[in-house]
Design a protein around this motif. Structure first.
Motif, PDB file in Angstrom:
ATOM      1  N   ARG A 174      25.438  36.191  34.788  1.00 47.76           N
ATOM      2  CA  ARG A 174      25.221  37.093  35.924  1.00 47.76           C
ATOM      3  C   ARG A 174      26.339  37.011  36.958  1.00 47.76           C
ATOM      4  NH1 ARG A 174      20.354  39.580  36.660  1.00 47.76           N
ATOM      5  NH2 ARG A 174      21.703  40.928  37.895  1.00 47.76           N
ATOM      6  N   THR A 175      27.303  36.114  36.778  1.00 49.93           N
ATOM      7  CA  THR A 175      28.374  35.972  37.771  1.00 49.93           C
ATOM      8  C   THR A 175      29.227  37.229  37.797  1.00 49.93           C
ATOM      9  OG1 THR A 175      28.438  33.580  37.379  1.00 49.93           O
ATOM     10  CG2 THR A 175      30.300  34.562  38.554  1.00 49.93           C
ATOM     11  N   ARG A 176      29.400  37.790  38.990  1.00 48.28           N
ATOM     12  CA  ARG A 176      30.185  39.011  39.155  1.00 48.28           C
ATOM     13  C   ARG A 176      31.509  38.734  39.851  1.00 48.28           C
ATOM     14  NH1 ARG A 176      32.608  42.977  38.611  1.00 48.28           N
ATOM     15  NH2 ARG A 176      32.015  45.157  38.859  1.00 48.28           N
ATOM     16  N   TRP A 177      31.476  37.815  40.829  1.00 52.44           N
ATOM     17  CA  TRP A 177      32.665  37.523  41.617  1.00 52.44           C
ATOM     18  C   TRP A 177      32.813  36.019  41.866  1.00 52.44           C
ATOM     19  CZ3 TRP A 177      36.248  41.092  43.182  1.00 52.44           C
ATOM     20  CH2 TRP A 177      35.875  42.437  43.252  1.00 52.44           C
ATOM     21  N   LEU A 178      34.062  35.594  41.986  1.00 50.63           N
ATOM     22  CA  LEU A 178      34.425  34.333  42.626  1.00 50.63           C
ATOM     23  C   LEU A 178      35.119  34.715  43.922  1.00 50.63           C
ATOM     24  CD1 LEU A 178      35.246  31.324  42.968  1.00 50.63           C
ATOM     25  CD2 LEU A 178      37.231  31.825  41.503  1.00 50.63           C
ATOM     26  N   ALA A 198      44.823  26.739  37.799  1.00 50.36           N
ATOM     27  CA  ALA A 198      43.748  26.015  37.112  1.00 50.36           C
ATOM     28  C   ALA A 198      42.425  26.782  37.207  1.00 50.36           C
ATOM     29  CB  ALA A 198      43.598  24.617  37.706  1.00 50.36           C
ATOM     30  N   LEU A 199      42.163  27.401  38.352  1.00 51.58           N
ATOM     31  CA  LEU A 199      40.956  28.229  38.480  1.00 51.58           C
ATOM     32  C   LEU A 199      41.074  29.491  37.625  1.00 51.58           C
ATOM     33  CD1 LEU A 199      40.328  27.960  42.332  1.00 51.58           C
ATOM     34  CD2 LEU A 199      39.147  26.719  40.508  1.00 51.58           C
ATOM     35  N   ALA A 200      42.296  30.040  37.549  1.00 49.78           N
ATOM     36  CA  ALA A 200      42.507  31.233  36.732  1.00 49.78           C
ATOM     37  C   ALA A 200      42.202  30.960  35.266  1.00 49.78           C
ATOM     38  CB  ALA A 200      43.941  31.731  36.900  1.00 49.78           C
ATOM     39  N   ASP A 201      42.484  29.755  34.787  1.00 52.13           N
ATOM     40  CA  ASP A 201      42.177  29.407  33.399  1.00 52.13           C
ATOM     41  C   ASP A 201      40.678  29.537  33.123  1.00 52.13           C
ATOM     42  OD1 ASP A 201      44.815  28.901  32.764  1.00 52.13           O
ATOM     43  OD2 ASP A 201      44.679  26.739  33.130  1.00 52.13           O
ATOM     44  N   VAL A 202      39.871  29.182  34.116  1.00 50.55           N
ATOM     45  CA  VAL A 202      38.418  29.311  33.966  1.00 50.55           C
ATOM     46  C   VAL A 202      38.022  30.784  33.975  1.00 50.55           C
ATOM     47  CG1 VAL A 202      36.167  28.725  34.945  1.00 50.55           C
ATOM     48  CG2 VAL A 202      38.058  27.064  35.059  1.00 50.55           C
ATOM     49  N   VAL A 203      38.586  31.549  34.902  1.00 49.74           N
ATOM     50  CA  VAL A 203      38.238  32.966  35.019  1.00 49.74           C
ATOM     51  C   VAL A 203      38.565  33.707  33.722  1.00 49.74           C
ATOM     52  CG1 VAL A 203      38.740  35.107  36.270  1.00 49.74           C
ATOM     53  CG2 VAL A 203      38.487  32.954  37.528  1.00 49.74           C
ATOM     54  N   ARG A 204      39.668  33.350  33.091  1.00 48.62           N
ATOM     55  CA  ARG A 204      40.064  34.023  31.847  1.00 48.62           C
ATOM     56  C   ARG A 204      38.998  33.874  30.760  1.00 48.62           C
ATOM     57  NH1 ARG A 204      45.086  31.667  33.276  1.00 48.62           N
ATOM     58  NH2 ARG A 204      46.556  33.282  33.984  1.00 48.62           N
ATOM     59  N   ARG A 205      38.262  32.783  30.795  1.00 49.64           N
ATOM     60  CA  ARG A 205      37.253  32.539  29.754  1.00 49.64           C
ATOM     61  C   ARG A 205      35.972  33.337  29.989  1.00 49.64           C
ATOM     62  NH1 ARG A 205      39.425  27.177  30.249  1.00 49.64           N
ATOM     63  NH2 ARG A 205      37.755  26.470  31.655  1.00 49.64           N
ATOM     64  N   VAL A 211      37.664  38.293  40.876  1.00 46.88           N
ATOM     65  CA  VAL A 211      38.066  37.376  41.948  1.00 46.88           C
ATOM     66  C   VAL A 211      38.374  38.164  43.210  1.00 46.88           C
ATOM     67  CG1 VAL A 211      39.742  35.655  42.708  1.00 46.88           C
ATOM     68  CG2 VAL A 211      38.999  35.709  40.310  1.00 46.88           C
ATOM     69  N   MET A 212      37.742  37.753  44.303  1.00 48.78           N
ATOM     70  CA  MET A 212      38.037  38.310  45.623  1.00 48.78           C
ATOM     71  C   MET A 212      38.803  37.246  46.397  1.00 48.78           C
ATOM     72  SD  MET A 212      35.382  40.205  48.262  1.00 48.78           S
ATOM     73  CE  MET A 212      34.534  40.965  46.883  1.00 48.78           C
ATOM     74  N   SER A 213      40.035  37.546  46.755  1.00 50.76           N
ATOM     75  CA  SER A 213      40.906  36.591  47.427  1.00 50.76           C
ATOM     76  C   SER A 213      41.067  36.999  48.886  1.00 50.76           C
ATOM     77  CB  SER A 213      42.273  36.555  46.728  1.00 50.76           C
ATOM     78  OG  SER A 213      43.134  35.620  47.342  1.00 50.76           O
ATOM     79  N   ASP A 214      40.424  36.254  49.782  1.00 50.81           N
ATOM     80  CA  ASP A 214      40.498  36.522  51.216  1.00 50.81           C
ATOM     81  C   ASP A 214      41.681  35.740  51.786  1.00 50.81           C
ATOM     82  OD1 ASP A 214      40.232  36.732  53.952  1.00 50.81           O
ATOM     83  OD2 ASP A 214      38.100  36.262  54.002  1.00 50.81           O
ATOM     84  N   ASP A 215      42.763  36.468  52.081  1.00 46.41           N
ATOM     85  CA  ASP A 215      44.022  35.855  52.512  1.00 46.41           C
ATOM     86  C   ASP A 215      44.265  36.016  54.010  1.00 46.41           C
ATOM     87  OD1 ASP A 215      44.284  35.494  49.791  1.00 46.41           O
ATOM     88  OD2 ASP A 215      45.972  36.867  49.532  1.00 46.41           O
ATOM     89  N   GLY A 232      48.931  36.789  42.502  1.00 44.68           N
ATOM     90  CA  GLY A 232      50.341  36.449  42.333  1.00 44.68           C
ATOM     91  C   GLY A 232      50.574  35.396  41.273  1.00 44.68           C
ATOM     92  N   VAL A 233      49.653  34.447  41.151  1.00 45.23           N
ATOM     93  CA  VAL A 233      49.830  33.369  40.167  1.00 45.23           C
ATOM     94  C   VAL A 233      49.180  33.713  38.833  1.00 45.23           C
ATOM     95  CG1 VAL A 233      49.929  31.647  42.018  1.00 45.23           C
ATOM     96  CG2 VAL A 233      47.762  32.051  40.835  1.00 45.23           C
ATOM     97  N   ALA A 234      48.320  34.727  38.824  1.00 42.26           N
ATOM     98  CA  ALA A 234      47.644  35.141  37.582  1.00 42.26           C
ATOM     99  C   ALA A 234      47.744  36.654  37.437  1.00 42.26           C
ATOM    100  CB  ALA A 234      46.188  34.688  37.589  1.00 42.26           C
ATOM    101  N   PRO A 235      48.949  37.190  37.238  1.00 43.22           N
ATOM    102  CA  PRO A 235      49.117  38.648  37.185  1.00 43.22           C
ATOM    103  C   PRO A 235      48.338  39.305  36.055  1.00 43.22           C
ATOM    104  CG  PRO A 235      51.134  37.508  36.510  1.00 43.22           C
ATOM    105  CD  PRO A 235      50.238  36.474  37.099  1.00 43.22           C
ATOM    106  N   ASP A 236      48.044  38.543  34.994  1.00 43.10           N
ATOM    107  CA  ASP A 236      47.257  39.130  33.903  1.00 43.10           C
ATOM    108  C   ASP A 236      45.814  39.391  34.303  1.00 43.10           C
ATOM    109  OD1 ASP A 236      47.146  36.179  33.969  1.00 43.10           O
ATOM    110  OD2 ASP A 236      45.796  36.376  32.249  1.00 43.10           O
ATOM    111  N   LEU A 237      45.391  38.825  35.451  1.00 39.45           N
ATOM    112  CA  LEU A 237      44.029  39.052  35.945  1.00 39.45           C
ATOM    113  C   LEU A 237      44.002  40.038  37.112  1.00 39.45           C
ATOM    114  CD1 LEU A 237      42.699  35.369  35.835  1.00 39.45           C
ATOM    115  CD2 LEU A 237      42.219  37.216  34.212  1.00 39.45           C
ATOM    116  N   ALA A 238      45.124  40.722  37.335  1.00 42.43           N
ATOM    117  CA  ALA A 238      45.192  41.660  38.457  1.00 42.43           C
ATOM    118  C   ALA A 238      44.176  42.781  38.324  1.00 42.43           C
ATOM    119  CB  ALA A 238      46.603  42.229  38.570  1.00 42.43           C
ATOM    120  N   ASP A 239      43.803  43.128  37.089  1.00 46.50           N
ATOM    121  CA  ASP A 239      42.864  44.229  36.892  1.00 46.50           C
ATOM    122  C   ASP A 239      41.426  43.832  37.210  1.00 46.50           C
ATOM    123  OD1 ASP A 239      42.522  42.541  34.736  1.00 46.50           O
ATOM    124  OD2 ASP A 239      42.461  44.140  33.230  1.00 46.50           O
ATOM    125  N   ARG A 240      41.194  42.587  37.592  1.00 45.48           N
ATOM    126  CA  ARG A 240      39.885  42.183  38.113  1.00 45.48           C
ATOM    127  C   ARG A 240      40.026  41.252  39.317  1.00 45.48           C
ATOM    128  NH1 ARG A 240      37.654  37.689  34.241  1.00 45.48           N
ATOM    129  NH2 ARG A 240      39.170  37.587  32.545  1.00 45.48           N
TER     130      ARG A 240
END
Length: 411
Positions: A174-178, A198-205, A211-215, A232-240
């Motif tokens: 049911r997880t939708r966002w980090l 390291a967190l991106a490795d988990v998200v990829r699975r 991911v919502m990144s509050d900068d 920026g560190v996980a450009p392959d996850l830019a689409d989410r």
């Protein structure tokens, strides 16, 4: 009219979605302290997350020019083309992120960007992983949108940062966002590029997790630490990934209410639907000012960061000099998040027991210092100080805190 024919009267009942949610505890504490100050108490209020600096003159002048030019009408729903272009330039120049104009949204503060995203994506029971301590509005917005906040305690033993194994354990179907906030309000903790990878490795699975990144505190980072953002560190996850920012903190523009975000076009389009039925466009004049803030001279940002760093060092040293208080050194933002665990169990001069961080902050209020208990941010027993005020006021507040703690005693 007969009593039998009288219409039934009922007490007001709020909607279920807000029934358990109140006004921000930070605002309540600030309001209470403000009332005491107006009543004549020499109150020092260290609760609000607002820079004490003024908006830069070039930004104010841009707003004045916009008013004189008649730029006071409705604008495009989620930002003028000029502001969206300024946001696009900012993302590419400072973060290496490239967005098309339909992948950028602008709203009445970063809070509206977060709200739009959750309202546009969460269905009943969808989960949002939130590292704790967290900014108080995060969980409430998720709840209003029908989601379920999944709070993951991240204590000082890991610098108040989420570890990959904690994220893995928190994710469900049911997880939708980090939701990540770096540098963090309230702890000042920041993630470097390797920690985000390291967190991106988990998200990829987990393909269902976005991911919502509050900068928001990007430019208030200390000690040479390089800022890193998730996309920026996980450009392959830019689409989410949705990257959220604004002009409030870096440019002292809290009252102008301009936030912005960059992410996949389909998400941005859905967020615009929410905004269209809430506020429509942000202020036209504020948008013109934000263009100047993003495109104009940036020297003031570094100058003010240096001032915040000096204040940080003053507060950290002052708190750590008080027996029973332990204050880690924050890496960014303008808050300290100190433990008062060493003072729990002590008694005030009139015999009250300091059993919780809230007891401690209530006690400090009696010493004319307003701070926020860690329980408001989901982690006890801590308290947050906002050092976005003058060094003179901070020194006075620290002296009052030290004196109040000296007056505590144990049985």
């Amino acid at each position: 009219m007969s009593a039998l024919l009288q219409p039934e009267t009922r007490a007001f009942q709020p909607a279920a979605r807000i029934g358990s949610i109140g006004v921000s505890e930070i605002l309540k504490i600030t309001a209470k302290a403000g009332a005491l100050k107006r009543a004549g108490r020499p109150m020092i209020i260290l609760g609000a997350g607002e820079p004490d600096f003024d908006t830069p003159d070039n930004v104010k002048e841009a707003a004045i020019r916009a008013i004189r030019a008649g730029a006071t009408k409705y604008t495009a729903l989620d930002g003028t083309p000029e502001l969206k272009e300024a946001v696009r330039r900012k993302f590419e120049r400072e973060n290496g992120l490239r967005f098309a104009q339909d992948e950028v949204t602008c709203g009445a503060g970063a809070k509206q960007i977060l709200y739009n995203a959750f309202m546009a994506t969460l269905s009943a029971g969808d989960e949002v992983v939130i590292p704790t301590p967290y900014w108080t509005s995060y969980s409430d917005i998720v709840a209003i949108a029908g989601g379920k906040p999944v709070l993951v305690p991240c204590g000082p033993e890991n610098g108040f940062r989420l570890r990959p194994e904690q994220l893995e354990a928190a994710v469900t179907p049911r997880t939708r966002w980090l939701l990540l906030n770096s540098p963090s309000n309230p702890s000042g903790a920041a993630y470097d590029a390797d920690q985000l990878k390291a967190l991106a490795d988990v998200v990829r699975r987990h393909a269902q997790v976005w991911v919502m990144s509050d900068d928001m505190y990007e430019h208030i980072l200390y000690d040479g630490l390089a800022f890193a953002t998730f996309a920026g560190v996980a450009p392959d996850l830019a689409d989410r990934t949705l990257t959220v920012n604004g002009v409030s903190k870096a440019y002292a523009m809290t009252g102008w209410r301009i936030g912005y975000g960059g992410g996949p076009a389909d998400l941005i389009k859905a967020m615009a639907v929410v905004q269209s039925q809430a506020t429509s466009c942000p202020s036209s004049v504020s948008q013109a000012a934000a263009v100047e803030a993003l495109d104009g001279p940036q020297g003031v940002v570094a100058e003010r960061r240096d001032a915040f760093r000096r204040r940080r060092d003053l507060v950290v040293a002052g708190l750590n000099a008080v027996p029973g208080i332990d204050c880690p050194v924050p890496q960014g933002a303008f808050y300290t998040f100190a433990s008062c665990a060493g003072l729990l169990g002590s008694r005030t001069p009139d015999g009250r027991v300091i059993a919780t961080d809230r007891d401690f902050t209530d006690y400090l209020l009696e010493a004319d210092v307003a701070v926020v208990p860690g329980s408001c941010f989901g982690l006890e027993p801590f308290f947050r100080i906002s050092y976005a005020t003058s060094e003179t006021e901070l020194s006075t507040a620290l002296a009052r805190i030290a004196g109040a703690c000296e007056r505590l005693h144990r049985d």
